[in-house]
Design a protein around this motif. Structure first.
Motif, PDB file in Angstrom:
ATOM      1  N   UNK A  19       0.841  -1.207   0.000  1.00  0.00           N
ATOM      2  CA  UNK A  19       0.000   0.000   0.000  1.00  0.00           C
ATOM      3  C   UNK A  19       0.875   1.256   0.000  1.00  0.00           C
ATOM      4  N   UNK A  20       1.937   1.235   0.810  1.00  0.00           N
ATOM      5  CA  UNK A  20       2.859   2.371   0.856  1.00  0.00           C
ATOM      6  C   UNK A  20       3.552   2.565  -0.498  1.00  0.00           C
ATOM      7  N   UNK A  21       3.977   1.472  -1.117  1.00  0.00           N
ATOM      8  CA  UNK A  21       4.625   1.556  -2.430  1.00  0.00           C
ATOM      9  C   UNK A  21       3.654   2.155  -3.442  1.00  0.00           C
ATOM     10  N   UNK A  22       2.420   1.672  -3.435  1.00  0.00           N
ATOM     11  CA  UNK A  22       1.404   2.153  -4.376  1.00  0.00           C
ATOM     12  C   UNK A  22       1.114   3.633  -4.160  1.00  0.00           C
ATOM     13  N   UNK A  23       0.978   4.044  -2.909  1.00  0.00           N
ATOM     14  CA  UNK A  23       0.709   5.457  -2.610  1.00  0.00           C
ATOM     15  C   UNK A  23       1.882   6.348  -3.021  1.00  0.00           C
ATOM     16  N   UNK A  24       3.094   5.906  -2.756  1.00  0.00           N
ATOM     17  CA  UNK A  24       4.274   6.686  -3.148  1.00  0.00           C
ATOM     18  C   UNK A  24       4.376   6.799  -4.660  1.00  0.00           C
ATOM     19  N   UNK A  66      -3.834   0.486  -8.815  1.00  0.00           N
ATOM     20  CA  UNK A  66      -4.223  -0.214  -7.596  1.00  0.00           C
ATOM     21  C   UNK A  66      -3.040  -1.041  -7.093  1.00  0.00           C
ATOM     22  N   UNK A  67      -3.159  -1.506  -5.849  1.00  0.00           N
ATOM     23  CA  UNK A  67      -2.117  -2.359  -5.278  1.00  0.00           C
ATOM     24  C   UNK A  67      -1.975  -3.630  -6.121  1.00  0.00           C
ATOM     25  N   UNK A  68      -3.102  -4.178  -6.550  1.00  0.00           N
ATOM     26  CA  UNK A  68      -3.073  -5.396  -7.359  1.00  0.00           C
ATOM     27  C   UNK A  68      -2.320  -5.165  -8.669  1.00  0.00           C
ATOM     28  N   UNK A  69      -2.527  -4.009  -9.288  1.00  0.00           N
ATOM     29  CA  UNK A  69      -1.830  -3.701 -10.538  1.00  0.00           C
ATOM     30  C   UNK A  69      -0.331  -3.524 -10.309  1.00  0.00           C
ATOM     31  N   UNK A  70       0.031  -2.845  -9.231  1.00  0.00           N
ATOM     32  CA  UNK A  70       1.457  -2.618  -8.936  1.00  0.00           C
ATOM     33  C   UNK A  70       2.148  -3.947  -8.649  1.00  0.00           C
ATOM     34  N   UNK A  71       1.492  -4.830  -7.899  1.00  0.00           N
ATOM     35  CA  UNK A  71       2.064  -6.152  -7.628  1.00  0.00           C
ATOM     36  C   UNK A  71       2.269  -6.927  -8.929  1.00  0.00           C
ATOM     37  N   UNK A  72       1.279  -6.874  -9.808  1.00  0.00           N
ATOM     38  CA  UNK A  72       1.371  -7.594 -11.080  1.00  0.00           C
ATOM     39  C   UNK A  72       2.499  -7.026 -11.942  1.00  0.00           C
TER      40      UNK A  72
END
Length: 159
Positions: free
Chosen positions: A44-49, A60-66
């Motif tokens: 979540x922190x990575x996505x927000x940054x 989204x977090x799911x997109x960043x993870x993918x």
């Protein structure tokens, strides 16, 4: 999952920097009940940054993870292709190396421990050649650096 525009190289490098800052959590193989929420918070922190950088669309977090999984997979494939090219020559000159780009170099540095093969002490051909290996047989302890040693039923401990 909704498709968004592709990540540019600057945005991918930023993502790698953000993951590197939280690598102990994000790259941890632990999946117990204590670690799952910690990992979710780190992502979540990575996505927000990443979103606050303003470099690309909000993801989204799911997109960043993918995106991370795909980047890591491409880096591993690069290493695999290099190994295939090395062993494909059949005794002739090696094929020219393709240099990795900055993103792949950073990923490979980040996941270097994943690329190391597990040690196999049951096979003497897999013993490290640059280290001394202690071979324990019955009550006799030998110290050797020999490239090929043939013994029956021994226990090998790395020095």
């Amino acid at each position: 999952m909704q498709r968004t525009q592709h990540m540019g190289e600057e945005e991918r490098l930023l993502l790698l920097d953000l993951i590197t800052q939280r690598r102990d959590v994000i790259l941890s193989r632990a999946t117990d009940a204590r670690m799952i929420p910690v990992k979710a918070q780190a992502w979540e922190q990575v996505t927000n940054s990443l979103a606050s950088s303003g470099m690309g669309p909000t993801r989204t977090v799911k997109q960043v993870k993918k995106i991370w999984e795909n980047m890591r997979s491409r880096a591993k494939k690069f290493v695999s292709d290099q190994k295939k090219k090395f062993y494909r020559t059949g005794g002739g000159p090696p094929s020219p190396d393709i240099k990795p780009d900055a993103v792949i170099e950073k990923i490979l540095a980040l996941i270097a421990d994943e690329l190391e093969p597990a040690p196999n002490y049951n096979d003497s051909d897999s013993w490290p050649r640059d280290k001394e290996v202690f071979i324990i047989a019955n009550d006799l302890t030998l110290l050797t650096s020999a490239p090929h040693i043939y013994f029956d039923s021994l226990t090998c401990l790395e020095a």
